[in-house]
Design a protein around this motif. Structure first.
Motif, PDB file in Angstrom:
ATOM      1  N   GLY A 166     -18.983  33.046  30.181  1.00 20.01           N
ATOM      2  CA  GLY A 166     -20.269  32.826  30.816  1.00 20.01           C
ATOM      3  C   GLY A 166     -21.134  31.774  30.154  1.00 20.01           C
ATOM      4  O   GLY A 166     -22.081  31.271  30.768  1.00 20.01           O
ATOM      5  N   TYR A 167     -20.825  31.439  28.901  1.00 17.64           N
ATOM      6  CA  TYR A 167     -21.644  30.459  28.185  1.00 17.64           C
ATOM      7  C   TYR A 167     -21.103  29.034  28.306  1.00 17.64           C
ATOM      8  O   TYR A 167     -21.758  28.082  27.890  1.00 17.64           O
ATOM      9  CB  TYR A 167     -21.748  30.833  26.700  1.00 17.64           C
ATOM     10  CG  TYR A 167     -22.441  32.152  26.460  1.00 17.64           C
ATOM     11  CD1 TYR A 167     -23.818  32.202  26.252  1.00 17.64           C
ATOM     12  CD2 TYR A 167     -21.728  33.346  26.449  1.00 17.64           C
ATOM     13  CE1 TYR A 167     -24.466  33.417  26.040  1.00 17.64           C
ATOM     14  CE2 TYR A 167     -22.362  34.561  26.238  1.00 17.64           C
ATOM     15  CZ  TYR A 167     -23.727  34.590  26.036  1.00 17.64           C
ATOM     16  OH  TYR A 167     -24.360  35.793  25.837  1.00 17.64           O
ATOM     17  N   GLY A 168     -19.888  28.901  28.828  1.00 22.38           N
ATOM     18  CA  GLY A 168     -19.305  27.577  29.018  1.00 22.38           C
ATOM     19  C   GLY A 168     -18.815  26.919  27.750  1.00 22.38           C
ATOM     20  O   GLY A 168     -18.697  25.687  27.692  1.00 22.38           O
ATOM     21  N   TRP A 169     -18.516  27.717  26.725  1.00 25.97           N
ATOM     22  CA  TRP A 169     -18.120  27.122  25.449  1.00 25.97           C
ATOM     23  C   TRP A 169     -16.846  26.306  25.542  1.00 25.97           C
ATOM     24  O   TRP A 169     -16.638  25.384  24.751  1.00 25.97           O
ATOM     25  CB  TRP A 169     -17.965  28.209  24.388  1.00 25.97           C
ATOM     26  CG  TRP A 169     -19.244  28.907  24.047  1.00 25.97           C
ATOM     27  CD1 TRP A 169     -20.514  28.480  24.321  1.00 25.97           C
ATOM     28  CD2 TRP A 169     -19.379  30.152  23.366  1.00 25.97           C
ATOM     29  NE1 TRP A 169     -21.433  29.398  23.863  1.00 25.97           N
ATOM     30  CE2 TRP A 169     -20.764  30.431  23.264  1.00 25.97           C
ATOM     31  CE3 TRP A 169     -18.475  31.063  22.831  1.00 25.97           C
ATOM     32  CZ2 TRP A 169     -21.259  31.583  22.646  1.00 25.97           C
ATOM     33  CZ3 TRP A 169     -18.954  32.216  22.220  1.00 25.97           C
ATOM     34  CH2 TRP A 169     -20.336  32.469  22.119  1.00 25.97           C
ATOM     35  N   GLU A 170     -15.976  26.642  26.508  1.00 33.06           N
ATOM     36  CA  GLU A 170     -14.749  25.873  26.675  1.00 33.06           C
ATOM     37  C   GLU A 170     -15.049  24.458  27.167  1.00 33.06           C
ATOM     38  O   GLU A 170     -14.219  23.560  27.017  1.00 33.06           O
ATOM     39  CB  GLU A 170     -13.790  26.585  27.644  1.00 33.06           C
ATOM     40  CG  GLU A 170     -14.221  26.578  29.111  1.00 33.06           C
ATOM     41  CD  GLU A 170     -15.284  27.624  29.452  1.00 33.06           C
ATOM     42  OE1 GLU A 170     -15.597  27.753  30.656  1.00 33.06           O
ATOM     43  OE2 GLU A 170     -15.800  28.308  28.530  1.00 33.06           O
ATOM     44  N   ARG A 171     -16.238  24.257  27.729  1.00 32.88           N
ATOM     45  CA  ARG A 171     -16.642  22.930  28.201  1.00 32.88           C
ATOM     46  C   ARG A 171     -17.653  22.265  27.271  1.00 32.88           C
ATOM     47  O   ARG A 171     -17.577  21.067  27.018  1.00 32.88           O
ATOM     48  CB  ARG A 171     -17.285  23.029  29.596  1.00 32.88           C
ATOM     49  CG  ARG A 171     -16.396  23.597  30.678  1.00 32.88           C
ATOM     50  CD  ARG A 171     -17.085  23.556  32.027  1.00 32.88           C
ATOM     51  NE  ARG A 171     -18.379  24.244  32.022  1.00 32.88           N
ATOM     52  CZ  ARG A 171     -18.537  25.559  32.195  1.00 32.88           C
ATOM     53  NH1 ARG A 171     -17.468  26.316  32.383  1.00 32.88           N
ATOM     54  NH2 ARG A 171     -19.748  26.106  32.184  1.00 32.88           N
ATOM     55  N   ASN A 172     -18.609  23.055  26.772  1.00 26.14           N
ATOM     56  CA  ASN A 172     -19.709  22.446  25.999  1.00 26.14           C
ATOM     57  C   ASN A 172     -19.560  22.599  24.489  1.00 26.14           C
ATOM     58  O   ASN A 172     -20.390  22.087  23.732  1.00 26.14           O
ATOM     59  CB  ASN A 172     -21.062  23.022  26.454  1.00 26.14           C
ATOM     60  CG  ASN A 172     -21.154  24.533  26.279  1.00 26.14           C
ATOM     61  OD1 ASN A 172     -20.790  25.086  25.251  1.00 26.14           O
ATOM     62  ND2 ASN A 172     -21.675  25.218  27.309  1.00 26.14           N
ATOM     63  N   ALA A 173     -18.519  23.323  24.034  1.00 28.17           N
ATOM     64  CA  ALA A 173     -18.246  23.503  22.595  1.00 28.17           C
ATOM     65  C   ALA A 173     -19.439  24.095  21.845  1.00 28.17           C
ATOM     66  O   ALA A 173     -19.545  23.958  20.630  1.00 28.17           O
ATOM     67  CB  ALA A 173     -17.816  22.195  21.944  1.00 28.17           C
ATOM     68  N   GLY A 174     -20.329  24.754  22.583  1.00 29.53           N
ATOM     69  CA  GLY A 174     -21.472  25.403  21.946  1.00 29.53           C
ATOM     70  C   GLY A 174     -22.725  24.552  21.890  1.00 29.53           C
ATOM     71  O   GLY A 174     -23.765  25.012  21.403  1.00 29.53           O
ATOM     72  N   TYR A 175     -22.652  23.307  22.376  1.00 26.94           N
ATOM     73  CA  TYR A 175     -23.838  22.455  22.365  1.00 26.94           C
ATOM     74  C   TYR A 175     -24.861  22.962  23.380  1.00 26.94           C
ATOM     75  O   TYR A 175     -24.514  23.674  24.328  1.00 26.94           O
ATOM     76  CB  TYR A 175     -23.446  20.997  22.654  1.00 26.94           C
ATOM     77  CG  TYR A 175     -22.820  20.312  21.463  1.00 26.94           C
ATOM     78  CD1 TYR A 175     -23.614  19.620  20.553  1.00 26.94           C
ATOM     79  CD2 TYR A 175     -21.451  20.385  21.221  1.00 26.94           C
ATOM     80  CE1 TYR A 175     -23.049  19.006  19.439  1.00 26.94           C
ATOM     81  CE2 TYR A 175     -20.880  19.778  20.114  1.00 26.94           C
ATOM     82  CZ  TYR A 175     -21.690  19.085  19.231  1.00 26.94           C
ATOM     83  OH  TYR A 175     -21.139  18.493  18.124  1.00 26.94           O
ATOM     84  N   PRO A 176     -26.136  22.618  23.200  1.00 27.47           N
ATOM     85  CA  PRO A 176     -27.195  23.172  24.049  1.00 27.47           C
ATOM     86  C   PRO A 176     -27.293  22.479  25.409  1.00 27.47           C
ATOM     87  O   PRO A 176     -28.303  21.859  25.748  1.00 27.47           O
ATOM     88  CB  PRO A 176     -28.462  22.960  23.215  1.00 27.47           C
ATOM     89  CG  PRO A 176     -28.169  21.772  22.366  1.00 27.47           C
ATOM     90  CD  PRO A 176     -26.699  21.861  22.057  1.00 27.47           C
ATOM     91  N   THR A 177     -26.238  22.591  26.199  1.00 29.57           N
ATOM     92  CA  THR A 177     -26.265  22.066  27.557  1.00 29.57           C
ATOM     93  C   THR A 177     -27.107  22.983  28.446  1.00 29.57           C
ATOM     94  O   THR A 177     -27.454  24.106  28.066  1.00 29.57           O
ATOM     95  CB  THR A 177     -24.843  21.991  28.121  1.00 29.57           C
ATOM     96  OG1 THR A 177     -24.267  23.300  28.088  1.00 29.57           O
ATOM     97  CG2 THR A 177     -23.973  21.054  27.299  1.00 29.57           C
TER      98      THR A 177
END
Length: 212
Positions: A166-177
């Protein structure tokens, strides 16, 4: 504007002075709201330098992955991390330096010299070192370290994304998108979020704020 191409000149100068084992060091993950900060130390073999090494930020995911595999096959590599807890306790700069220091110490042979990306050297390094501003765009061994560190950390975040969807970490690597920030509001803070970072801290402690 043409991007600078990293070369082996700094490593060669050090080796000409008798410093045979020269490591390049870089870190990734200062900016994300979650996950560890990851550093790599790479000692390149001058006779087996993979072609196409460049700053990891200038490469696409597939090219980074291919180069990371080539670097692991042809060079000496050490990867290390500083945890979320260490980031919150030490601050992100000191935690990044800790990961760099651990990466150097993890090499099978203590290096004679290190070339480290940035404008400040970590304290208590195991060898003499030089800080190189924008080193990942100038120094081949630092570029190699940036690639393997980025690929390693991205893999961690893909794995964590499966545990915390749900946080999209696979796409944003944890950055504050935008999607990550919205998920923080909708789903809340996970154990992998950095509580010392402002967007996370604000959500955690907003219920304690007093409206004037």
């Amino acid at each position: 504007m043409t991007r600078p191409v990293p070369d082996f000149s700094r490593e060669a100068r050090a080796q000409a002075q008798g410093l045979a084992c020269v490591a390049g060091v870089d870190e990734v993950g200062r900016g994300p709201l979650c996950g560890p900060v990851t550093a790599a130390a790479v000692v390149l073999d001058p006779a087996r330098i993979p072609p196409g090494l460049a700053d990891s930020k200038a490469l696409g995911p597939a090219r980074r992955a291919a180069l990371a595999a080539a670097i692991h096959a042809a060079a000496t590599v050490s990867i290390a991390h500083a945890s979320v807890e260490e980031i919150d306790r030490l601050n992100i700069l000191n935690a990044s330096h800790l990961a760099m220091r651990r990466a150097l110490e993890g090499l099978p042979r203590r290096p004679d010299f290190a070339l480290i990306d940035g404008n400040r050297l970590p304290r208590d390094l195991c060898c003499p070192a030089e800080a190189v501003v924008k080193g990942d765009a100038q120094v081949l061994s630092i570029a190699a370290a940036s690639i393997v560190a980025k690929v390693a950390r991205d893999a961690i975040m893909v794995d964590l994304a499966q545990q915390f969807p749900g946080y999209g970490w696979e796409r944003n690597a944890g950055y504050p998108t935008r999607d990550h920030l919205q998920a923080l509001l909708d789903l809340g803070v996970t154990p992998w979020h950095r509580r010392s970072f402002a967007p996370v801290h604000k959500i955690l402690y907003q219920e304690f704020s007093v409206t004037p």
